[in-house]
Design an enzyme around this catalytic site. Structure first.
Site, PDB file in Angstrom:
ATOM      1  N   ASP A 145     -17.390   7.148  -1.216  1.00 35.35           N
ATOM      2  CA  ASP A 145     -16.166   6.966  -0.432  1.00 35.35           C
ATOM      3  C   ASP A 145     -15.840   8.310   0.211  1.00 35.35           C
ATOM      4  OD1 ASP A 145     -13.764   5.989   0.608  1.00 35.35           O
ATOM      5  OD2 ASP A 145     -12.668   6.127  -1.287  1.00 35.35           O
ATOM      6  N   ARG A 166       0.883  -1.180   0.000  1.00 42.20           N
ATOM      7  CA  ARG A 166       0.000   0.000   0.000  1.00 42.20           C
ATOM      8  C   ARG A 166       0.910   1.216   0.000  1.00 42.20           C
ATOM      9  NH1 ARG A 166      -5.310   1.297   3.513  1.00 42.20           N
ATOM     10  NH2 ARG A 166      -6.083  -0.063   1.880  1.00 42.20           N
ATOM     11  N   CYS A 208     -16.345   1.428   0.601  1.00 42.82           N
ATOM     12  CA  CYS A 208     -15.176   0.580   0.884  1.00 42.82           C
ATOM     13  C   CYS A 208     -14.761   0.648   2.351  1.00 42.82           C
ATOM     14  CB  CYS A 208     -14.017   0.975  -0.016  1.00 42.82           C
ATOM     15  SG  CYS A 208     -13.392   2.647   0.281  1.00 42.82           S
ATOM     16  N   HIS A 243      -7.453   0.904  -6.333  1.00 47.47           N
ATOM     17  CA  HIS A 243      -7.645  -0.018  -5.201  1.00 47.47           C
ATOM     18  C   HIS A 243      -8.328  -1.286  -5.738  1.00 47.47           C
ATOM     19  CE1 HIS A 243      -7.786  -1.402  -1.236  1.00 47.47           C
ATOM     20  NE2 HIS A 243      -8.655  -0.578  -0.673  1.00 47.47           N
ATOM     21  N   ARG A 279     -13.411  -8.790   1.496  1.00 49.51           N
ATOM     22  CA  ARG A 279     -11.992  -8.494   1.268  1.00 49.51           C
ATOM     23  C   ARG A 279     -11.161  -9.732   1.634  1.00 49.51           C
ATOM     24  NH1 ARG A 279     -10.058  -3.316   1.310  1.00 49.51           N
ATOM     25  NH2 ARG A 279      -8.108  -4.357   0.744  1.00 49.51           N
ATOM     26  N   GLN A 296     -10.150  -3.997  -3.500  1.00 46.86           N
ATOM     27  CA  GLN A 296     -11.455  -3.526  -3.036  1.00 46.86           C
ATOM     28  C   GLN A 296     -12.531  -3.815  -4.079  1.00 46.86           C
ATOM     29  OE1 GLN A 296     -12.170  -1.906   0.057  1.00 46.86           O
ATOM     30  NE2 GLN A 296     -14.185  -2.517  -0.659  1.00 46.86           N
TER      31      GLN A 296
HETATM   32  N1   CP Z   1     -11.154  -0.379   2.419  1.00 54.98           N
HETATM   33  C1   CP Z   1      -9.881  -0.425   2.858  1.00 54.98           C
HETATM   34  O1   CP Z   1      -8.944  -0.677   2.105  1.00 54.98           O
HETATM   35  O2   CP Z   1      -9.747  -0.223   4.194  1.00 54.98           O
HETATM   36  P1   CP Z   1      -8.388  -0.030   5.013  1.00 54.98           P
HETATM   37  O3   CP Z   1      -7.830   1.325   4.642  1.00 54.98           O
HETATM   38  O4   CP Z   1      -8.783  -0.115   6.438  1.00 54.98           O
HETATM   39  O5   CP Z   1      -7.422  -1.112   4.620  1.00 54.98           O
HETATM   40  N1  NVA Z   2     -10.084   6.655  -0.972  1.00 49.11           N
HETATM   41  C1  NVA Z   2      -9.676   6.172   0.326  1.00 49.11           C
HETATM   42  C2  NVA Z   2      -9.811   4.695   0.389  1.00 49.11           C
HETATM   43  C3  NVA Z   2      -9.434   4.077   1.708  1.00 49.11           C
HETATM   44  C4  NVA Z   2      -9.543   2.583   1.700  1.00 49.11           C
HETATM   45  C5  NVA Z   2      -8.254   6.598   0.616  1.00 49.11           C
HETATM   46  O1  NVA Z   2      -7.402   6.468  -0.280  1.00 49.11           O
HETATM   47  O2  NVA Z   2      -7.983   7.081   1.712  1.00 49.11           O
END
Ligand code: CP
Ligand code: NVA
Length: 302
Positions: A222, A104, A261, A131, A289, A134
């Protein structure tokens, strides 16, 4: 980037492969946490987190362990990445220790660099522009509740962020219609929409949430301020009309589902009534997930 089975972005896949991964995930889910052969016994996953996480962190670790494998966690600050070691060198080193890497990070270029120099599969656990794990969970969740998503209408109301971009990829690969309602200053997606069009996708952009949601089978949103984003106040002002509340949901089909998400900012992009209402499937989405990533790990390491 050779024949390694990376899981970088949905646009890099053909539909049949994505369907194969979903089928694998469904089979693993049916077999339950301990009811299947330990598919990944003796294998190790390294997880690199340069941004916070709850779901991704826990679901990858639990999934790997349930399949008989091990996990190593690296955070940016507690590893040499935080002191400037390159992704390329990190990739070369981790490839000598583990069997698969999940990352990530902010810059999608880092993900690509990692995949380019690793001799093991790399999985995208979120970047500033996508993502994909997701979206695999989201498609799985929709189909568990309502059957094949192909031909259905999905409405997004909110920021044109990383998750929205993966919805565009998914719309093209899974053959559903996508209506994105985003305020003009936050769009940044003309190239992506051109790609969708060139692939024969049905993706439309509007500034009107009502127009996007009208007759939709699924409504999605989101956070207004993704991790690492600045100008929170400006975003809140611009995005307030895109909040998903019961009035907006009423524009969708009566049996429409709601997805997010997570993490959600209740009262901002979505109201409590919608999050906790009968159309919301956000907890199933979060659970999936786990199952879908087991499918992804099994596919990557097949
Ligand atoms: N939806 C998602 O990826 O959540 P986290 O940021 O908690 O991993
Ligand atoms: N769009 C959000 C998704 C988190 C899972 C972010 O990038 O913070």
């Amino acid at each position: 980037m050779s024949t390694l089975r990376h899981f970088l972005d949905l646009d890099r896949f053909d539909t049949a492969t994505l369907r194969r991964i979903l089928d694998l995930a469904a089979e693993i889910k049916r077999n339950g946490a301990n009811g299947h052969t330990p598919l990944l016994q003796g294998r190790t996953l390294a997880m690199i987190f340069e941004k916070p996480s709850t779901r991704t962190r826990v679901s990858f670790e639990v999934g790997m362990r349930q399949l008989g494998g091990n996990v190593v966690l690296l955070s940016e600050n507690a590893s040499q990445l935080g002191r400037g070691e390159t992704m390329a060198d990190t990739a070369r080193v981790l490839s000598r220790y583990v069997d698969v890497i999940m990352i990530r990070t902010d810059d999608p270029g880092k993900l690509v660099e990692l995949a380019e120099y690793a001799s093991i599969p790399v999985i995208n656990g979120l970047t500033d522009t996508s993502h994909p794990c997701q979206l695999m969970a989201d498609v799985m969740t929709y189909e568990e509740h309502r059957g094949n998503i192909a031909g259905r209408v999905v409405a997004w109301s909110g920021d044109a962020n990383n998750v929205a971009r993966s919805w565009v990829h998914a719309a093209v690969r899974f053959g559903f219609r996508l209506r994105l309602a985003c305020p003009r200053p936050f769009r940044r997606c003309s190239e992506l929409l051109e790609w969708a069009q060139s692939e024969g996708g049905d993706v439309a952009l509007t500034t009107s949430p009502r127009q996007a949601v009208e007759g939709a089978d699924l409504v999605v949103t989101d956070t207004w301020v993704s991790m690492g984003m600045k100008e929170a106040e400006k975003r809140h002002n611009e995005l307030a009309p895109y909040r998903v509340d019961t009035q907006l949901m009423a524009q969708a089909k009566p049996d429409a589902l709601f997805m997010h998400c997570l993490p959600a900012h209740r009262g901002e992009e979505v109201t409590d009534e919608v999050m906790d209402g009968p159309q919301s499937v956000v907890w199933d989405e979060a659970e999936n997930r786990l199952h879908v990533q087991k499918g992804i790990l099994a596919w990557c390491l097949a």
